[in-house]
Write a protein that holds these residues in place. Sequence first.
Motif, PDB file in Angstrom:
ATOM      1  N   VAL A   1      62.999 109.454  20.830  1.00  0.00           N
ATOM      2  CA  VAL A   1      62.345 110.856  21.074  1.00  0.00           C
ATOM      3  C   VAL A   1      60.920 110.783  20.585  1.00  0.00           C
ATOM      4  CG1 VAL A   1      62.439 112.871  20.011  1.00  0.00           C
ATOM      5  CG2 VAL A   1      64.620 111.985  20.827  1.00  0.00           C
ATOM      6  N   ASN A   2      60.669 110.070  19.431  1.00  0.00           N
ATOM      7  CA  ASN A   2      59.444 109.866  18.786  1.00  0.00           C
ATOM      8  C   ASN A   2      58.176 109.285  19.688  1.00  0.00           C
ATOM      9  OD1 ASN A   2      58.346 110.265  16.354  1.00  0.00           O
ATOM     10  ND2 ASN A   2      60.137 109.406  15.439  1.00  0.00           N
ATOM     11  N   LEU A   3      58.675 108.250  20.461  1.00  0.00           N
ATOM     12  CA  LEU A   3      57.703 107.782  21.329  1.00  0.00           C
ATOM     13  C   LEU A   3      57.393 108.533  22.525  1.00  0.00           C
ATOM     14  CD1 LEU A   3      59.146 104.128  21.768  1.00  0.00           C
ATOM     15  CD2 LEU A   3      57.039 104.870  20.435  1.00  0.00           C
ATOM     16  N   VAL A   4      58.527 109.371  23.178  1.00  0.00           N
ATOM     17  CA  VAL A   4      58.277 110.221  24.336  1.00  0.00           C
ATOM     18  C   VAL A   4      57.331 111.317  23.543  1.00  0.00           C
ATOM     19  CG1 VAL A   4      59.239 111.986  25.657  1.00  0.00           C
ATOM     20  CG2 VAL A   4      60.304 109.784  25.333  1.00  0.00           C
ATOM     21  N   GLU A   5      57.688 111.959  22.396  1.00  0.00           N
ATOM     22  CA  GLU A   5      56.764 113.075  21.746  1.00  0.00           C
ATOM     23  C   GLU A   5      55.270 112.487  21.542  1.00  0.00           C
ATOM     24  OE1 GLU A   5      58.860 113.795  18.207  1.00  0.00           O
ATOM     25  OE2 GLU A   5      59.623 115.659  19.430  1.00  0.00           O
TER      26      GLU A   5
ATOM     27  N   ALA B   1      66.337  93.218  25.039  1.00  0.00           N
ATOM     28  CA  ALA B   1      66.501  94.474  25.531  1.00  0.00           C
ATOM     29  C   ALA B   1      65.261  95.335  25.407  1.00  0.00           C
ATOM     30  CB  ALA B   1      67.752  95.123  25.217  1.00  0.00           C
ATOM     31  N   ILE B   2      64.635  96.111  26.369  1.00  0.00           N
ATOM     32  CA  ILE B   2      63.535  96.818  26.138  1.00  0.00           C
ATOM     33  C   ILE B   2      63.776  98.201  26.543  1.00  0.00           C
ATOM     34  CG2 ILE B   2      60.893  97.087  27.107  1.00  0.00           C
ATOM     35  CD1 ILE B   2      61.494  94.279  26.453  1.00  0.00           C
ATOM     36  N   LEU B   3      63.381  99.229  25.485  1.00  0.00           N
ATOM     37  CA  LEU B   3      63.448 100.348  25.686  1.00  0.00           C
ATOM     38  C   LEU B   3      61.826 100.799  25.623  1.00  0.00           C
ATOM     39  CD1 LEU B   3      65.481 102.744  25.691  1.00  0.00           C
ATOM     40  CD2 LEU B   3      65.626 102.978  23.376  1.00  0.00           C
ATOM     41  N   GLU B   4      61.478 101.414  26.487  1.00  0.00           N
ATOM     42  CA  GLU B   4      59.783 101.670  26.935  1.00  0.00           C
ATOM     43  C   GLU B   4      59.645 102.799  27.110  1.00  0.00           C
ATOM     44  OE1 GLU B   4      56.522  98.612  28.268  1.00  0.00           O
ATOM     45  OE2 GLU B   4      58.224  98.977  29.794  1.00  0.00           O
ATOM     46  N   VAL B   5      58.299 103.555  26.590  1.00  0.00           N
ATOM     47  CA  VAL B   5      57.908 104.783  27.175  1.00  0.00           C
ATOM     48  C   VAL B   5      56.600 104.486  27.523  1.00  0.00           C
ATOM     49  CG1 VAL B   5      56.942 107.053  26.494  1.00  0.00           C
ATOM     50  CG2 VAL B   5      59.159 106.053  25.864  1.00  0.00           C
ATOM     51  N   VAL B   6      56.163 104.541  28.873  1.00  0.00           N
ATOM     52  CA  VAL B   6      54.795 104.205  29.528  1.00  0.00           C
ATOM     53  C   VAL B   6      54.232 105.673  30.119  1.00  0.00           C
ATOM     54  CG1 VAL B   6      53.630 103.069  31.455  1.00  0.00           C
ATOM     55  CG2 VAL B   6      55.869 102.292  30.222  1.00  0.00           C
ATOM     56  N   ASP B   7      53.119 106.024  29.645  1.00  0.00           N
ATOM     57  CA  ASP B   7      52.285 106.872  30.006  1.00  0.00           C
ATOM     58  C   ASP B   7      50.895 106.428  30.810  1.00  0.00           C
ATOM     59  OD1 ASP B   7      50.053 106.847  28.414  1.00  0.00           O
ATOM     60  OD2 ASP B   7      51.138 107.310  26.605  1.00  0.00           O
TER      61      ASP B   7
ATOM     62  N   THR C   1      56.052  97.258  20.282  1.00  0.00           N
ATOM     63  CA  THR C   1      54.910  96.497  20.902  1.00  0.00           C
ATOM     64  C   THR C   1      53.978  97.757  21.433  1.00  0.00           C
ATOM     65  OG1 THR C   1      55.814  95.963  22.865  1.00  0.00           O
ATOM     66  CG2 THR C   1      55.681  94.373  21.281  1.00  0.00           C
ATOM     67  N   LEU C   2      52.728  97.908  21.476  1.00  0.00           N
ATOM     68  CA  LEU C   2      52.080  99.001  21.865  1.00  0.00           C
ATOM     69  C   LEU C   2      51.138  98.005  22.817  1.00  0.00           C
ATOM     70  CD1 LEU C   2      51.127 100.772  18.713  1.00  0.00           C
ATOM     71  CD2 LEU C   2      52.760 101.347  20.506  1.00  0.00           C
ATOM     72  N   ASP C   3      51.347  98.097  24.228  1.00  0.00           N
ATOM     73  CA  ASP C   3      50.571  97.460  25.109  1.00  0.00           C
ATOM     74  C   ASP C   3      49.545  98.129  26.197  1.00  0.00           C
ATOM     75  OD1 ASP C   3      50.847  95.011  24.304  1.00  0.00           O
ATOM     76  OD2 ASP C   3      52.979  95.105  25.249  1.00  0.00           O
ATOM     77  N   ASP C   4      48.776  97.703  26.706  1.00  0.00           N
ATOM     78  CA  ASP C   4      47.756  98.531  27.638  1.00  0.00           C
ATOM     79  C   ASP C   4      48.582  98.582  28.794  1.00  0.00           C
ATOM     80  OD1 ASP C   4      45.999  99.671  29.283  1.00  0.00           O
ATOM     81  OD2 ASP C   4      44.457  98.028  29.173  1.00  0.00           O
ATOM     82  N   ALA C   5      48.843  99.796  29.465  1.00  0.00           N
ATOM     83  CA  ALA C   5      49.678  99.926  30.749  1.00  0.00           C
ATOM     84  C   ALA C   5      48.739  99.932  31.938  1.00  0.00           C
ATOM     85  CB  ALA C   5      50.691 101.007  30.665  1.00  0.00           C
TER      86      ALA C   5
ATOM     87  N   LEU D   1      49.390 103.816  27.888  1.00  0.00           N
ATOM     88  CA  LEU D   1      50.276 103.048  26.910  1.00  0.00           C
ATOM     89  C   LEU D   1      51.507 102.585  27.286  1.00  0.00           C
ATOM     90  CD1 LEU D   1      49.913 102.147  23.821  1.00  0.00           C
ATOM     91  CD2 LEU D   1      50.806 104.512  23.445  1.00  0.00           C
ATOM     92  N   ALA D   2      52.081 101.364  27.141  1.00  0.00           N
ATOM     93  CA  ALA D   2      53.384 101.172  27.028  1.00  0.00           C
ATOM     94  C   ALA D   2      53.671 100.937  25.586  1.00  0.00           C
ATOM     95  CB  ALA D   2      53.396  99.970  27.982  1.00  0.00           C
TER      96      ALA D   2
END
Lengths: 224, 451
Positions: free
Chosen positions: B350-354, B377-383, B431-435, B439-440
């Motif tokens: 929820v935090n990542l989506v927010e 296992a990857i749980l990821e929020v990409v914008d 991890t905070l990567d360049d998408a 941001l991923a």
Amino acid sequence: MDLLLVEDDAAYADTLAQELRALEHRVTIATNGVAALEAVARESFDAVILDRMLPQMEGTAVLQRLRESGATLPVLMLSALGRSVEKVEGLEAGADDYVVKPTPAPELDARLKALARARGWTERNGDTLRAGDITVSPTQLRAWRADVPLDLTKLELGLLTELARQPNMILTRAMLLERVWGYDFEPATNIVDAQVRMLRRKLTADGGDDPIVTKRGLGYMLRG
Amino acid sequence: MRIVGRGSLRTLTAAFLALFLATVLATGVATYSASRAAIVRLIDRRIVTVSDELDDGLRPGDARELLARIDRLSRTRDTGDIGLELRDATGRRLGGNVALGRNLPPGFSTLRHRDGIAGLSEGRALVRDLGGGLVLTVVAETEPVDDFARLRLRNAIVGFGAIVLVVLGGTILFAFLIERRIARVRETAEAIIDGDLRARVPVNPADGAFAAQAMSFNRMLDRIATLMEGIAGVSHDIAHDLRLPLARLHSRLTLIAARAPTEAIREDLHGALAQCDDLLAMFAATLRITEIEGSDRRAGFARVDLAQLAHKVGEGMAAVADEGGHPLTIRADTPLFVDGDGRLLTQALVNLVENALRHTPTGTPVSIVATYRHGAAILEVVDRGPGIAATDVPLALRRFGRLEASRTTEGHGLGLPLVDAIARLHRGTLTLDDAGPGLAAALVLPLPKAR
């Protein structure tokens, strides 16, 4: 409501009692578990606000003794923040609700009223819920307004069910987050408000008046 | 010194054993050749003495007398083992008690078994020209018993071998015991890193210096634990004591707002209430991080399906994403299990989506992905928003650290540190990567161990 507040921190107990009295409750304060059990045996209360951490006898032990003695009145437990495990223990010990200290008095007020109402509701225990012209069947996962079926998502149906279960009763955002979303934390975005707006649009799509009342800064209520 | 300084315990043990074996071998060889040289020297002296005796007062060329002396000497007990042969100047054998198979050069020679002297496997010979056409050869064995060399080698192997075995066994045992004691300290340290601050090194009083070391180590851990509890207690007390007046303020403002005489005042009061809520949320997040880092929440871990969790969070946040004009998609097609705390993982997602909803412009698509990648296992929020520069990542993960770009937006700078704490609790990483662009933000979690 007639409330028994069991809290050893005198300053906090006084403040809370004062605030609850301002919300038109009668409050009796007990500073330890023994005094609390005596008070319940002596007088009749509508609900108990019980601190988890008490000197001599722990809150959970007081609760167990209370339930063993046959007292069925609603008990709302208070605990310090940052000890989520205690929430589970508190609920397992027989608490009806569990909040983190310090909770604003209006939030406590809403929860206590909901608890008192929930007692009446579980006794009726009907499957279909009715509030005004809204009908919800949680078991069939369906809802109607004025006999017209509503096209709701699972989450919207859950939200409407919670509101319809206790019509004319304020449900705070924290209560809805716990019961509908299953979140034990406060999100940073207005998840509840956005979802209520969405539900409202669907409920009033056929032109009826808005059945959901907003209590600003506190929560929502479905007109009965 | 390089080996001592850098070698592992095993390398050191192996090096020591190699050095020891080389020393033992060298000692063996040296002893063997020294004793051999000493025997040769003694034998040489003996045959010189014997030849002197035979030659003593002999008239030059008196072969008869010499043969008589040889005969006498052969029958005497203490010289009976000496081999004697007399030849003339042309090499013809005149007599003696042995017959040499070859002509030896004048002076000392070494004899072998192949020289064909009965009963002699190794010996020394002295060839002397006595003058008058007589050449005397005196032979003596260098081996007091038959096969003496082999016997001596066997004795050396047995003797030195026993020493080598004892030292070898002792060293390996010693290395093993040290390694086991070190392993106990290492296991404790790893448990502590893993979050179990109550782990201690087992102490066996019989361990001497190791026990003392373990006790010191444990005392250090006790001290650290006390300090940690102190810090946790202080932050807890501060948060609690500050929350109490805040909660009171909140209650009072709510009550006043309920009976505000004008709409304008009510608006102002709700603004103040929102600020109160932000402060309360900050304390809640701080205390949640303290709780996650300080307590044993792993005890409550259960199997969690991240795909299901992704769908649930996506559903729960659909309305708020829709209002912000962010298309929210969920890509989680197959079940993806981890061992974890479902509530905390939900909070993290929820935090990542927010974060994505709040820090990207309206209309920016956001997707939640639950997938399997590189054995994790990857749980990821990409914008598809502005993203975070690699150099800013450490700041974004720091408590109360806020990037310049987000200073103007709401938030308290505790969101990502909280997600990071939840990832670490699950033995994973954030991890905070360049998408590219965007941001991923990914929770990288270990897959559950087979049960």
